[in-house]
Design a protein around this motif. Structure first.
Motif, PDB file in Angstrom:
ATOM      1  N   LEU A 193       0.819  -1.261   0.113  1.00 23.78           N
ATOM      2  CA  LEU A 193      -0.002   0.116  -0.171  1.00 23.78           C
ATOM      3  C   LEU A 193       0.830   1.282  -0.099  1.00 23.78           C
ATOM      4  CD1 LEU A 193      -2.731   1.420   0.270  1.00 23.78           C
ATOM      5  CD2 LEU A 193      -2.548   1.356   2.924  1.00 23.78           C
ATOM      6  N   VAL A 194       1.876   1.322   0.868  1.00 21.93           N
ATOM      7  CA  VAL A 194       2.832   2.367   0.971  1.00 21.93           C
ATOM      8  C   VAL A 194       3.473   2.662  -0.571  1.00 21.93           C
ATOM      9  CG1 VAL A 194       4.675   3.574   2.200  1.00 21.93           C
ATOM     10  CG2 VAL A 194       2.703   2.614   3.420  1.00 21.93           C
ATOM     11  N   ALA A 195       4.058   1.478  -1.100  1.00 23.06           N
ATOM     12  CA  ALA A 195       4.744   1.734  -2.251  1.00 23.06           C
ATOM     13  C   ALA A 195       4.107   2.146  -3.169  1.00 23.06           C
ATOM     14  CB  ALA A 195       5.431   0.221  -2.360  1.00 23.06           C
ATOM     15  N   VAL A 196       2.856   1.561  -3.457  1.00 26.80           N
ATOM     16  CA  VAL A 196       1.971   2.040  -4.456  1.00 26.80           C
ATOM     17  C   VAL A 196       1.468   3.295  -4.276  1.00 26.80           C
ATOM     18  CG1 VAL A 196      -0.351   1.515  -5.663  1.00 26.80           C
ATOM     19  CG2 VAL A 196       1.310  -0.441  -5.132  1.00 26.80           C
ATOM     20  N   THR A 197       0.981   3.742  -3.358  1.00 29.13           N
ATOM     21  CA  THR A 197       0.445   5.373  -3.237  1.00 29.13           C
ATOM     22  C   THR A 197       1.862   6.121  -3.441  1.00 29.13           C
ATOM     23  OG1 THR A 197       0.823   4.943  -0.866  1.00 29.13           O
ATOM     24  CG2 THR A 197      -1.129   4.491  -1.747  1.00 29.13           C
ATOM     25  N   LYS A 198       2.862   5.731  -2.805  1.00 32.26           N
ATOM     26  CA  LYS A 198       4.117   6.788  -3.212  1.00 32.26           C
ATOM     27  C   LYS A 198       4.556   6.758  -4.677  1.00 32.26           C
ATOM     28  CE  LYS A 198       8.040   7.664  -0.431  1.00 32.26           C
ATOM     29  NZ  LYS A 198       9.293   7.281   0.270  1.00 32.26           N
ATOM     30  N   ARG A 199       4.582   5.339  -5.296  1.00 34.60           N
ATOM     31  CA  ARG A 199       4.643   5.796  -6.529  1.00 34.60           C
ATOM     32  C   ARG A 199       3.665   6.704  -7.406  1.00 34.60           C
ATOM     33  NH1 ARG A 199       8.965   4.567  -9.937  1.00 34.60           N
ATOM     34  NH2 ARG A 199       8.293   3.714 -11.991  1.00 34.60           N
ATOM     35  N   ALA A 200       2.637   6.398  -7.118  1.00 37.33           N
ATOM     36  CA  ALA A 200       1.180   7.072  -7.671  1.00 37.33           C
ATOM     37  C   ALA A 200       1.353   8.557  -7.306  1.00 37.33           C
ATOM     38  CB  ALA A 200      -0.134   6.338  -7.471  1.00 37.33           C
ATOM     39  N   GLY A 201       2.028   8.720  -6.285  1.00 32.67           N
ATOM     40  CA  GLY A 201       1.942  10.248  -5.864  1.00 32.67           C
ATOM     41  C   GLY A 201       0.972  10.621  -5.091  1.00 32.67           C
ATOM     42  N   LEU A 202       0.205   9.773  -4.478  1.00 32.91           N
ATOM     43  CA  LEU A 202      -1.027   9.970  -3.688  1.00 32.91           C
ATOM     44  C   LEU A 202      -0.799  10.455  -2.202  1.00 32.91           C
ATOM     45  CD1 LEU A 202      -3.146   7.364  -5.070  1.00 32.91           C
ATOM     46  CD2 LEU A 202      -2.979   9.571  -5.843  1.00 32.91           C
ATOM     47  N   ILE A 203       0.668  10.177  -1.756  1.00 33.35           N
ATOM     48  CA  ILE A 203       0.835  10.506  -0.258  1.00 33.35           C
ATOM     49  C   ILE A 203       0.742  12.319  -0.146  1.00 33.35           C
ATOM     50  CG2 ILE A 203       2.775  10.279   1.404  1.00 33.35           C
ATOM     51  CD1 ILE A 203       3.284   7.810   0.434  1.00 33.35           C
ATOM     52  N   GLU A 204       0.066  12.774   0.813  1.00 29.56           N
ATOM     53  CA  GLU A 204       0.082  13.901   1.132  1.00 29.56           C
ATOM     54  C   GLU A 204       1.432  14.464   1.733  1.00 29.56           C
ATOM     55  OE1 GLU A 204      -2.554  15.600   0.467  1.00 29.56           O
ATOM     56  OE2 GLU A 204      -3.806  14.132  -0.271  1.00 29.56           O
ATOM     57  N   ALA A 205       1.644  15.703   1.949  1.00 32.59           N
ATOM     58  CA  ALA A 205       2.701  16.403   2.521  1.00 32.59           C
ATOM     59  C   ALA A 205       3.058  15.902   3.970  1.00 32.59           C
ATOM     60  CB  ALA A 205       2.580  17.848   2.356  1.00 32.59           C
ATOM     61  N   ASP A 206       1.992  15.579   4.673  1.00 33.66           N
ATOM     62  CA  ASP A 206       1.834  15.146   6.078  1.00 33.66           C
ATOM     63  C   ASP A 206       2.290  13.933   6.246  1.00 33.66           C
ATOM     64  OD1 ASP A 206      -0.373  14.576   5.322  1.00 33.66           O
ATOM     65  OD2 ASP A 206      -1.395  15.146   7.186  1.00 33.66           O
ATOM     66  N   HIS A 207       2.525  13.251   4.946  1.00 35.53           N
ATOM     67  CA  HIS A 207       2.853  11.651   4.742  1.00 35.53           C
ATOM     68  C   HIS A 207       1.579  10.682   5.189  1.00 35.53           C
ATOM     69  CE1 HIS A 207       7.052  12.331   4.449  1.00 35.53           C
ATOM     70  NE2 HIS A 207       6.919  13.137   5.417  1.00 35.53           N
ATOM     71  N   THR A 208       0.351  11.348   4.983  1.00 30.13           N
ATOM     72  CA  THR A 208      -1.016  10.564   5.012  1.00 30.13           C
ATOM     73  C   THR A 208      -1.333   9.979   3.668  1.00 30.13           C
ATOM     74  OG1 THR A 208      -2.338  12.359   5.230  1.00 30.13           O
ATOM     75  CG2 THR A 208      -1.433  11.675   7.309  1.00 30.13           C
ATOM     76  N   ILE A 209      -2.170   8.850   3.701  1.00 31.25           N
ATOM     77  CA  ILE A 209      -2.771   8.355   2.549  1.00 31.25           C
ATOM     78  C   ILE A 209      -4.180   8.983   2.658  1.00 31.25           C
ATOM     79  CG2 ILE A 209      -3.316   6.465   1.283  1.00 31.25           C
ATOM     80  CD1 ILE A 209      -1.011   5.120   2.490  1.00 31.25           C
ATOM     81  N   PRO A 210      -4.499   9.896   1.521  1.00 31.60           N
ATOM     82  CA  PRO A 210      -5.945  10.270   1.572  1.00 31.60           C
ATOM     83  C   PRO A 210      -7.180   9.015   1.641  1.00 31.60           C
ATOM     84  CG  PRO A 210      -4.914  10.752  -0.812  1.00 31.60           C
ATOM     85  CD  PRO A 210      -3.908  10.188   0.418  1.00 31.60           C
ATOM     86  N   GLY A 211      -8.073   9.090   2.217  1.00 30.54           N
ATOM     87  CA  GLY A 211      -9.281   8.344   2.123  1.00 30.54           C
ATOM     88  C   GLY A 211      -8.925   6.897   2.780  1.00 30.54           C
TER      89      GLY A 211
END
Length: 143
Positions: free
Chosen positions: A125-143
């Motif tokens: 989850l972390v790797a895919v969201t990071k690669r897709a650019g979906l991680i917020e500036a405060d290192h949270t995953i939206p939704g």
């Protein structure tokens, strides 16, 4: 977790190939490199690594097929067909010991698999969201 499991599987493969053997002083040591099966395993590893470095698609498949072909050519493959079909199941069919399975050992196994799967999925989850650019500036995953 996944890398640890992968290293364990690689170590078991190295042991079965004869690349590493037990040693009372250092626990493991280099195996007998002059053994034909060990040479074949090294050939396969080097071939797959070289193909990976050259970015060849299907490098592992090509390495496995080439190593199997070399083993077949040098007479290192010993294949004996096994009985199959429905009649082969009669020795184990309906022989499950449910009472023996329902003990504290089962809970340990479920616990271990739960945490291995949890950490594996979180890492994905972390790797895919990071690669897709979906991680917020405060290192949270939206939704």
């Amino acid at each position: 977790m996944a890398s640890g499991i992968g290293l364990f599987i690689a170590f078991v493969g190295f042991r079965n190939a004869g690349l590493v053997v037990a040693d009372p002083e250092t626990f493991v040591t280099l195996g007998n490199i002059s053994n034909p099966t060990t040479i074949l395993a090294l050939f396969g590893l080097i071939l797959m690594a070289a193909l990976e470095v050259k970015k060849v698609r299907a490098a592992i498949l090509i390495g496995v097929l080439a190593t199997t072909g070399a083993a077949w050519t040098f007479g290192l493959v010993h294949w004996t067909p096994a009985a199959g079909g429905f009649h082969a199941l009669t020795g184990t069919a309906f022989q499950l010991d449910i009472r023996g399975a329902l003990n504290t050992g089962l809970l340990e196994i479920v616990f271990i698999f739960f945490f291995v799967d949890l950490f594996d999925n979180l890492g994905t989850l972390v790797a895919v969201t990071k690669r897709a650019g979906l991680i917020e500036a405060d290192h949270t995953i939206p939704g």
